[in-house]
Design a protein around this motif. Structure first.
Motif, mmCIF file in Angstrom:
data_model
loop_
_atom_site.group_PDB
_atom_site.id
_atom_site.type_symbol
_atom_site.label_atom_id
_atom_site.label_comp_id
_atom_site.label_asym_id
_atom_site.label_seq_id
_atom_site.Cartn_x
_atom_site.Cartn_y
_atom_site.Cartn_z
ATOM 1 N N SER A 1 -12.135 11.935 1.133
ATOM 2 C CA SER A 1 -11.500 10.697 0.670
ATOM 3 C C SER A 1 -10.612 10.059 1.740
ATOM 4 N N PHE B 1 -6.095 2.441 -8.781
ATOM 5 C CA PHE B 1 -5.504 2.824 -7.492
ATOM 6 C C PHE B 1 -6.211 2.100 -6.337
ATOM 7 N N HIS C 1 2.547 10.260 -9.534
ATOM 8 C CA HIS C 1 1.880 10.310 -10.835
ATOM 9 C C HIS C 1 1.034 11.579 -10.955
ATOM 10 N N GLU C 2 0.325 11.905 -9.897
ATOM 11 C CA GLU C 2 -0.509 13.121 -9.912
ATOM 12 C C GLU C 2 0.342 14.369 -10.095
ATOM 13 N N PRO D 1 -18.348 7.073 0.787
ATOM 14 C CA PRO D 1 -18.645 8.171 1.719
ATOM 15 C C PRO D 1 -19.555 9.208 1.064
ATOM 16 N N HIS E 1 -6.960 14.730 -11.148
ATOM 17 C CA HIS E 1 -5.939 14.579 -12.197
ATOM 18 C C HIS E 1 -5.806 13.150 -12.713
ATOM 19 N N LEU E 2 -6.534 12.243 -12.099
ATOM 20 C CA LEU E 2 -6.529 10.867 -12.613
ATOM 21 C C LEU E 2 -7.776 10.675 -13.471
ATOM 22 N N VAL F 1 -18.023 12.386 -1.594
ATOM 23 C CA VAL F 1 -16.575 12.187 -1.728
ATOM 24 C C VAL F 1 -16.091 12.813 -3.035
ATOM 25 N N TYR G 1 -17.128 0.808 0.551
ATOM 26 C CA TYR G 1 -17.604 2.005 1.256
ATOM 27 C C TYR G 1 -17.687 3.174 0.291
ATOM 28 N N LYS H 1 0.880 6.857 -6.767
ATOM 29 C CA LYS H 1 -0.275 7.683 -7.144
ATOM 30 C C LYS H 1 0.040 9.168 -6.916
ATOM 31 N N GLU I 1 0.946 3.661 7.055
ATOM 32 C CA GLU I 1 1.252 3.337 5.654
ATOM 33 C C GLU I 1 0.809 4.479 4.733
ATOM 34 N N VAL J 1 -5.429 -0.366 4.624
ATOM 35 C CA VAL J 1 -4.271 0.546 4.685
ATOM 36 C C VAL J 1 -4.239 1.143 6.088
ATOM 37 N N THR K 1 1.810 1.804 -3.560
ATOM 38 C CA THR K 1 0.657 2.219 -4.373
ATOM 39 C C THR K 1 0.332 3.697 -4.136
ATOM 40 N N ILE K 2 0.313 4.085 -2.877
ATOM 41 C CA ILE K 2 -0.020 5.487 -2.558
ATOM 42 C C ILE K 2 1.091 6.414 -3.054
ATOM 43 N N ARG L 1 -7.992 -5.969 9.404
ATOM 44 C CA ARG L 1 -7.386 -5.521 8.144
ATOM 45 C C ARG L 1 -7.807 -6.430 6.988
ATOM 46 N N LEU M 1 -12.405 7.162 3.176
ATOM 47 C CA LEU M 1 -12.448 6.104 2.170
ATOM 48 C C LEU M 1 -11.123 5.340 2.147
ATOM 49 N N LEU M 2 -10.007 6.065 2.137
ATOM 50 C CA LEU M 2 -8.690 5.406 2.119
ATOM 51 C C LEU M 2 -8.491 4.549 3.368
ATOM 52 N N LEU N 1 -4.973 -1.100 -3.772
ATOM 53 C CA LEU N 1 -5.026 -1.023 -2.306
ATOM 54 C C LEU N 1 -5.881 -2.150 -1.725
ATOM 55 N N PRO O 1 0.812 -1.228 0.000
ATOM 56 C CA PRO O 1 0.000 0.000 0.000
ATOM 57 C C PRO O 1 0.842 1.274 0.000
ATOM 58 N N ARG P 1 1.426 14.499 -13.590
ATOM 59 C CA ARG P 1 0.297 14.761 -14.470
ATOM 60 C C ARG P 1 -0.039 16.251 -14.511
ATOM 61 N N HIS P 2 -0.043 16.896 -13.340
ATOM 62 C CA HIS P 2 -0.385 18.325 -13.430
ATOM 63 C C HIS P 2 0.865 19.211 -13.525
ATOM 64 N N GLU Q 1 -7.117 15.444 1.890
ATOM 65 C CA GLU Q 1 -7.925 14.213 1.760
ATOM 66 C C GLU Q 1 -9.121 14.284 2.713
#
Lengths: 272, 308
Positions: A89, B104, A16-17, B87, B95-96, B90, B85, A13, A102, A98, A9-10, B77, A92-93, B108, A6, A20-21, A84
């Motif tokens: 979000s 992504f 990458h963001e 929210p 940018h993705l 949200v 989920y 991301k 992490e 995760v 992955t984070i 976990r 959500l994460l 995860l 994780p 990207r911008h 976030e």
């Protein structure tokens, strides 16, 4: 039990963001343009333009970097967590497999990669020019400067993440980030100098110099200027620094502490 | 996954922030394959209860078990991989693009990337998968949010205001997806302020007020708990109105009000047959008749008015 997947992955991301911008490209160009400009025009106060010695070039770059990198790192990381949270979000994460630590590490490494790439790209371009202007022997000096700049950036990125964890909204986080920049880059040295002058140097012992370690910007400055005899007089507080403090290994450890401790504090505060 | 273990088990769970009890001793057990609607006013404690069930908040007292595992346990976990989920409101990553966003979340969750296209198709976003999220409409963002919740074929779905921003067609599609998921055994807990949407689509309802579980049960059970009148609407020719009113006035427990093209009768459910017998006795003088039970909104407001 911490898992690497994780974090990776984070981190990817986040990186990458930023790619990207075009954040990485923009900051890379800023570093390249400013370092070349400051190297070329750094001597105008003495009535000359053009590239001088690598010592003077690095000293000029240190002055630039000490303002620029903390600001860029703080702006890069101040909303990493609080942003976030505001977007909704974060929950959500954290509902995914995760852990908070992490997530924090993933954010840190992703932003560090973006900062690192922009610095290596920007300064790398400058290094090509310097390589042609100065002799090959000077290159390790410049690499040391780039490495210490990266560490300075990581220290302020770590502070930015701490801010991002402890604040409840982005507005407050950005305000605090700017205050932190003022404190470390402008106010801290002024306070030390003011104390010295107002007490007529009564506290100017070795211990006083160790106060410089409480500021990552000063640690960075010491790291770079201690090896450049020609420019040490440009930094008023340099006179106070005892040889034991000016040891590169010790300064490196302190700088690593400035990266690890705020991150550790951030994970400590980032609890449910 | 033990079939007999309730997927969600909340026992005397409380969460307080200083002196404020956001959740105050709630007991709740959700059955496998059930759709539970969680309703309450803003600030009633729904979101806090949601966060406790997701393990985002540690209960001050009591316990929350998901699939038999305490949300505070490290073993939770692994359970998170089986939870979806969504929210409320949200905002995902501008940018993705849609597919990158799902990749992504899939990584995860430990879900293969191929599943991302399937869920994009399921929520009707396949064609927009390569567009940046910043170019999505609000409804598309909500559908993308739902898509990420569906990754990994979750056995338990938590949906907070899932139809917010969806147009009527997308709302219908959303509930079709929910129906399919329930049929495949997925347990779903959702909140919505649009009570009319929920009343025919959930198995049970939990009404939260001031951090407490005020009522729990099917809509019928909740109706029975509230002394709300049912409504019988009669279409009556204007010339016949005085006769009809006179005939119905003698029926005990019936309240009569005049409306544009007839009458509106209100009576308690227990008087339903007496009222209907009186109406039928009027024969041709009644041109049309409609019976309306108290809606979920009526029930909710009725129960809310009982809150001290």
């Amino acid at each position: 039990m911490m898992e690497l997947s994780p974090i990776k992955t984070i981190a990817l991301k986040e990186f990458h963001e930023r790619l990207r911008h075009r954040w990485v490209l923009a900051i890379g160009i800023v570093f390249a343009v400013f370092s070349l400009a400051i190297a070329y025009f750094g001597g105008t106060q003495e009535g000359a333009v053009g590239f001088r010695s690598i010592d003077f070039t690095i000293a000029s770059l240190v002055s630039l970097v000490i303002y620029l990198i903390p600001l860029i790192a703080l702006m890069l990381g101040f909303d990493a967590i609080v942003g976030e949270r505001e977007r909704g979000s974060l929950d959500l994460l954290l509902s995914l497999p995760v852990t908070r630590f992490e997530l924090l590490l993933g954010k840190f490494f992703g932003l560090a990669m973006a900062l690192g790439l922009s610095m290596v790209g920007g300064f790398g371009l400058a290094a090509v020019v310097f390589y042609r202007q100065f002799d090959r022997v000077t290159l390790p000096h410049f690499l040391g400067f780039v490495l210490s700049s990266l560490l300075l950036g990581l220290a302020f990125l770590s502070l930015a993440l701490l801010l991002s964890v402890v604040t409840r909204d982005r507005t407050r986080a950005s305000g605090l980030a700017i205050m932190l920049w003022f404190l470390f880059v402008l106010v801290f040295d002024l306070l030390l100098l003011g104390t010295l002058v107002s007490t007529s140097g009564a506290f100017a012992g070795d211990g006083f110099a160790y106060l410089l370690l409480l500021n990552p910007a000063d640690v960075f400055r010491l790291f770079n200027l201690q090896s450049l005899d020609a420019v040490q007089t440009d930094y008023a507080l340099m006179e106070l620094v005892p040889p034991t403090l000016a040891h590169p290994g010790a300064l490196l450890l302190v700088m690593l502490g400035w990266i690890v401790v705020p991150l550790w504090l951030a994970q400590w505060r980032f609890k449910p | 996954m033990d079939i007999d273990t309730p997927p969600v088990e909340v026992r005397r769970a409380a969460m307080h922030f200083g002196a404020i009890y956001a959740v105050d001793g709630i007991d709740l057990s959700v059955q496998r394959g059930e759709i539970l609607g969680l309703i309450g006013r803003n600030g009633a404690g729904k979101s806090t209860l949601f966060k406790m069930m997701l393990g985002l908040l540690v209960p001050t007292s009591g316990s929350v078990h998901i699939e038999g595992i305490a949300v505070t346990s490290p073993a939770f976990r692994a359970i998170r991989r089986r939870i979806g989920y969504l929210p409320e409101n949200v905002v995902l990553y501008d940018h993705l693009d849609g597919l990158e966003t799902l990749h992504f979340f899939a990584r995860l969750k430990g879900v293969p990337n191929q599943q991302c296209l399937e869920v994009l198709q399921r929520v009707g976003l396949l064609k927009a998968g390569r567009r940046r999220v910043r170019d999505y409409s609000r409804g598309m963002r909500q559908r993308l949010g739902l898509a990420q919740a569906l990754l990994g074929t979750p056995s338990l779905l938590f949906l907070d205001e899932p139809t917010s921003g969806l147009d009527p067609e997308a709302t219908r599609d959303f509930y079709t997806i929910l129906g399919d998921l329930r049929a495949s055994g997925t347990t779903i807990i959702l909140t919505s302020h649009v009570l009319a949407e929920l009343q025919d689509r959930v198995d049970r309802l939990a009404i939260i007020a001031m951090g407490k579980l005020q009522a729990l049960g099917t809509l019928e059970a909740l109706r029975a708990k509230t002394p709300l009148p049912l409504t019988i609407q009669l279409r009556v020719a204007s010339l016949q109105l005085p006769t009809v009113i006179q005939a119905l006035s003698s029926v005990h427990g019936l309240t009569i009000t005049t409306i544009a093209d007839g009458l509106c009768l209100h009576c308690l459910p227990a008087r339903r047959m007496a009222a209907l017998t009186a109406v039928i006795a009027l024969g041709d003088e009644i041109q049309d008749l409609q019976i309306r039970d108290p809606s979920l909104e009526d029930v909710f407001l009725g129960l809310a008015s009982q809150t001290p």
